[in-house]
Design a protein around this motif. Structure first.
Motif, mmCIF file in Angstrom:
data_model
loop_
_atom_site.group_PDB
_atom_site.id
_atom_site.type_symbol
_atom_site.label_atom_id
_atom_site.label_comp_id
_atom_site.label_asym_id
_atom_site.label_seq_id
_atom_site.Cartn_x
_atom_site.Cartn_y
_atom_site.Cartn_z
ATOM 1 N N THR A 174 0.824 -1.213 0.000
ATOM 2 C CA THR A 174 0.000 0.000 0.000
ATOM 3 C C THR A 174 0.859 1.263 0.000
ATOM 4 O O THR A 174 1.892 1.334 0.667
ATOM 5 C CB THR A 174 -0.923 0.009 1.232
ATOM 6 O OG1 THR A 174 -1.707 -1.180 1.225
ATOM 7 C CG2 THR A 174 -1.839 1.218 1.221
ATOM 8 N N GLY A 203 -2.340 -0.473 -9.558
ATOM 9 C CA GLY A 203 -1.791 0.183 -10.735
ATOM 10 C C GLY A 203 -1.328 1.595 -10.459
ATOM 11 O O GLY A 203 -0.601 2.192 -11.256
ATOM 12 N N GLY A 204 -1.739 2.135 -9.315
ATOM 13 C CA GLY A 204 -1.309 3.473 -8.932
ATOM 14 C C GLY A 204 0.032 3.495 -8.225
ATOM 15 O O GLY A 204 0.468 4.552 -7.757
ATOM 16 N N THR A 205 0.700 2.348 -8.144
ATOM 17 C CA THR A 205 1.997 2.267 -7.470
ATOM 18 C C THR A 205 2.998 3.258 -8.078
ATOM 19 O O THR A 205 3.176 3.311 -9.293
ATOM 20 C CB THR A 205 2.576 0.844 -7.579
ATOM 21 O OG1 THR A 205 1.686 -0.069 -6.931
ATOM 22 C CG2 THR A 205 3.952 0.752 -6.933
ATOM 23 N N SER A 244 -6.199 -0.303 -2.997
ATOM 24 C CA SER A 244 -6.883 -1.305 -3.815
ATOM 25 C C SER A 244 -6.439 -1.221 -5.269
ATOM 26 O O SER A 244 -6.409 -2.212 -5.990
ATOM 27 C CB SER A 244 -8.397 -1.111 -3.720
ATOM 28 O OG SER A 244 -8.843 -1.255 -2.388
ATOM 29 N N ASP A 245 -6.079 -0.013 -5.718
ATOM 30 C CA ASP A 245 -5.618 0.209 -7.090
ATOM 31 C C ASP A 245 -4.103 0.086 -7.153
ATOM 32 O O ASP A 245 -3.373 1.070 -7.059
ATOM 33 C CB ASP A 245 -6.059 1.593 -7.569
ATOM 34 C CG ASP A 245 -5.532 1.926 -8.964
ATOM 35 O OD1 ASP A 245 -5.125 0.987 -9.680
ATOM 36 O OD2 ASP A 245 -5.533 3.113 -9.326
ATOM 37 N N TYR A 287 2.828 -8.243 -9.539
ATOM 38 C CA TYR A 287 1.378 -8.064 -9.435
ATOM 39 C C TYR A 287 0.683 -9.412 -9.214
ATOM 40 O O TYR A 287 -0.135 -9.569 -8.316
ATOM 41 C CB TYR A 287 0.835 -7.393 -10.692
ATOM 42 C CG TYR A 287 -0.630 -7.044 -10.646
ATOM 43 C CD1 TYR A 287 -1.075 -5.954 -9.905
ATOM 44 C CD2 TYR A 287 -1.574 -7.791 -11.334
ATOM 45 C CE1 TYR A 287 -2.411 -5.624 -9.844
ATOM 46 C CE2 TYR A 287 -2.926 -7.475 -11.280
ATOM 47 C CZ TYR A 287 -3.340 -6.385 -10.537
ATOM 48 O OH TYR A 287 -4.675 -6.069 -10.487
ATOM 49 N N SER A 332 1.322 -0.895 -19.702
ATOM 50 C CA SER A 332 1.051 -0.889 -18.265
ATOM 51 C C SER A 332 2.357 -0.989 -17.479
ATOM 52 O O SER A 332 3.413 -1.306 -18.026
ATOM 53 C CB SER A 332 0.128 -2.052 -17.900
ATOM 54 O OG SER A 332 0.762 -3.294 -18.192
ATOM 55 N N ALA A 351 -2.047 4.531 -3.509
ATOM 56 C CA ALA A 351 -2.279 3.237 -4.165
ATOM 57 C C ALA A 351 -2.575 2.186 -3.111
ATOM 58 O O ALA A 351 -1.675 1.720 -2.419
ATOM 59 C CB ALA A 351 -1.061 2.829 -4.994
ATOM 60 N N VAL A 370 -13.906 -4.386 -2.578
ATOM 61 C CA VAL A 370 -13.043 -5.210 -3.422
ATOM 62 C C VAL A 370 -13.478 -6.675 -3.365
ATOM 63 O O VAL A 370 -13.486 -7.375 -4.385
ATOM 64 C CB VAL A 370 -11.564 -5.053 -3.002
ATOM 65 C CG1 VAL A 370 -10.702 -6.147 -3.631
ATOM 66 C CG2 VAL A 370 -11.039 -3.683 -3.405
#
Length: 385
Positions: free
Chosen positions: A127, A136-138, A133-134, A238, A184, A131, A374
């Motif tokens: 976390t 992809g925002g890492t 739950s998402d 991931y 991505s 970022a 989620v």
């Protein structure tokens, strides 16, 4: 006929952990909780009992059990206190298991004996401030310096359990290590030992609950670790953490069931002692029905986690069942904590009572290791929606 009995070994484990929770943890945990202090002595004793090695092979110092054994232990600990339970849950599910599942043999032999003994803890840095739950925002990034053969890590992580104790040995960090062909982010997992230059553990958070567990923000400023500290395959971070979270949700559900059942335990005891209008309050149907509903919630959630754990240890698909178990157990914990506080009346609002701690501890179960939203997303997608 479906048999939900656990067998002699697991029942013996349950009895042993229950005795430890009631005789050793219960008398002292309130003081740790109010001081926001980490219970090193209790963790040390749990290590000697072998609890940190429950689902791990004996060759790495473990007990040779499975996730069902871990779940049984977590439920019994959480019936008394969630801080000590989540220390064990995170220490295994998020700390040791990534090393066991994806580490090289050298990484396993170096780290796991320390972790299974309880002499050291590991954390999982997923976390971030932007970022959760998402994934992809890492934003944390790791660049491989070809000249030195080192990963150079920059970024931060938030709300990381077991990350700043005196016995924390490492944090497994997810970081962006490149770009995939589809554009991505390429995410990888990298082991960062405690004390590595540039790795800073911020002061502990002031939390609503879990006040005797360890939670910190972490910062990485040009942190350098060997290329060999990559955990698993590059670019598979991931997929790896999704699997780790699926497993962790089963354990988290067991923790939630423990809290829900602990609320029943405390309410039953209080309902027999507390008198109103000349009778124990447990004589009144309003209280009886409230406690009956609490027991039903705990029992139903227990069946859900037992199903998920059984599927997992038998090599069957369990992702949907893990999400269902986590959703049901967290809901049962939150509702039972509220109802237990109501049964206790004014005493339930006093911090020295166990139900007050349970009320404060319950809400995070709907957030940690995947929010309830989620879990519903996972369940609906698994149904083809």
């Amino acid at each position: 006929m479906v048999d939900f009995s656990l067998g002699e070994d697991l029942e013996a484990l349950r009895a042993s952990v229950r005795e430890f929770a009631h005789d050793v943890v219960a008398p002292v945990i309130g003081d740790y909780y109010e001081r926001h202090a980490f219970p090193y002595d209790l963790v040390r004793q749990m290590g000697k009992m072998g609890l940190f090695g429950l689902p791990l092979p004996e060759e790495y110092g473990g007990m040779g059990g499975d996730y069902l054994a871990l779940c049984v232990a977590l439920e019994e600990l959480a019936r008394v206190d969630s801080s000590i339970a989540v220390t064990l849950e995170a220490g295994i599910s998020l700390g040791a298991m990534p090393i066991f599942r994806y580490g090289t043999e050298d990484q396993r032999r170096h780290w796991l004996p320390k972790l299974t003994s309880g002499e050291a803890l590991a954390a999982f840095g997923l976390t971030e401030p932007g970022a959760g739950s998402d994934a992809g925002g890492t934003r944390t990034r790791a660049v491989l310096d070809e000249e030195t053969g080192e990963w150079v890590i920059n970024g931060s992580k938030a709300f990381i359990t077991n990350s700043g104790t005196d016995i924390t040995a490492l944090v497994t960090v997810t970081a962006v290590t490149g770009t995939n062909p589809d554009g991505s982010k390429e995410l990888s997992a990298i082991i960062v030992p405690s004390g590595t230059p540039g790795f800073t553990v911020q002061p502990g958070y002031s939390k609503v609950g879990w006040c005797a567990s360890d939670t910190h923000e972490l910062n990485f400023d040009n942190v350098r670790v060997p290329a060999a500290n990559l955990l698993g395959e590059r670019g598979r971070g991931y997929a790896q953490f999704l699997r780790i979270l699926d497993e962790g949700r089963v354990a988290f559900a067991a923790l939630g069931v423990g809290l829900a059942q602990g609320c029943v335990d405390e309410s039953l005891s209080y309902a027999k002692q507390r008198h109103a209008f000349g009778h124990p309050i447990g004589d009144y149907q309003a209280v009886q029905f409230k406690i009956a509903d609490m027991e039903a919630r705990a029992h139903t959630a227990r069946l859900a986690y037992l199903d998920a754990a059984s599927r997992m240890v038998n090599g069957r698909e369990f992702k949907r069942q893990a999400a269902i178990a986590k959703l049901q157990a967290s809901d049962a914990a939150v509702v039972n904590a509220r109802e237990a506080t109501q049964v206790h009346g004014g005493y339930g609002f006093m911090n020295e009572t166990p139900v007050a701690r349970m009320w404060r501890d319950a809400k995070i179960l709907e957030i940690g290791e995947g929010t309830s939203e989620v879990q519903r997303m996972i369940i609906s997608r698994s149904l083809g929606l």
